[in-house]
Scaffold this active site. Structure first.
Site, short mmCIF file in Angstrom:
data_model
loop_
_atom_site.label_atom_id
_atom_site.label_comp_id
_atom_site.label_asym_id
_atom_site.label_seq_id
_atom_site.Cartn_x
_atom_site.Cartn_y
_atom_site.Cartn_z
N PRO A 168 -2.46 55.53 7.86
CA PRO A 168 -1.39 56.53 7.99
C PRO A 168 -1.75 57.76 8.81
O PRO A 168 -0.92 58.67 8.94
CB PRO A 168 -1.13 56.92 6.53
CG PRO A 168 -2.46 56.75 5.86
CD PRO A 168 -3.09 55.55 6.52
N CYS A 169 -2.95 57.80 9.39
CA CYS A 169 -3.38 59.06 10.01
C CYS A 169 -2.53 59.44 11.23
O CYS A 169 -2.48 60.62 11.60
CB CYS A 169 -4.86 59.00 10.40
SG CYS A 169 -5.29 57.72 11.58
#
Length: 202
Positions: free
Chosen positions: A157-158
């Site tokens: 999810p970065c």
């Protein structure tokens, strides 16, 4: 909160909106309680079938509705069926660290054999492989599912907030899950019907 991210309340508002659409369009998504209770995950399972006699992970896989009746002869024996039916299990959970949804998934044949990370990458469509070649092992990773406690692959999810802040139609956060899945889902075989993206208010 960073641009492109959403609060947990906004996440669940978007999930509820998405599930209402699913109920009307394809009824393929559900919400299930995790084993520890009090935590929930949005879930979908989908079977893909391969029509090629010489099965490789580079072969063409099709959703059930895309396999024509006359092609079913290629899937006649139980042994062949086990080798040619691939089941994807998709989970969506909220990341409190990144304030975005995260797509977890596993893929296995009917004999129970899970795909390795290398095999998962082989299934990624060529158009995405080229774009993600530099980040292939960080974009798709494997870790313990945060709610189920067993290994799952996931899309890291970065970069999600950066991706989503560039989508101009997200003034209504209820559309967040639809826009996000439309952008990242096809990388791992998850495609939404076009009706999800149309102006449809259940």
């Amino acid at each position: 909160m960073a641009a492109g991210s959403i609060s947990e309340d906004e996440f669940w508002d978007s999930v509820i909106y998405f599930l209402k659409l699913s109920d009307k369009l394809d009824r393929k998504w559900t919400v299930r309680e995790a084993k520890d209770g009090g935590k929930y995950v949005m879930k979908k399972e989908e079977e893909l079938r391969c029509k090629d006699k010489d099965l490789t992970l580079g072969a063409d896989f099709y959703r059930d509705q895309e396999v024509e009746e006359e092609d079913s002869s290629t899937l006649q024996t139980d042994g062949e069926l086990e080798q040619r039916v691939l089941t994807y299990e998709y989970h969506i959970v909220y990341s409190q660290s990144y304030n975005v949804p995260v797509l977890y998934f596993n893929a296995h044949f009917q004999n129970g054999k899970l795909l390795s990370l290398e095999e998962i990458w082989e299934m990624v469509p060529a158009v995405y492989k080229e774009r993600l070649s530099q980040d292939r092992w960080t974009f798709i990773s494997q870790q313990e599912h945060p709610l189920l406690g067993r290994p799952f692959y996931f899309l890291h999810p970065c970069h999600t907030a950066d991706l989503m802040k560039n989508i101009p139609t997200l003034s209504d956060k209820r559309h967040y899950i639809i826009a996000w899945l439309s952008a990242v889902g096809p990388v791992v075989g998850l495609e939404l019907p076009l009706e999800y993206g149309q102006n449809f208010n259940p």
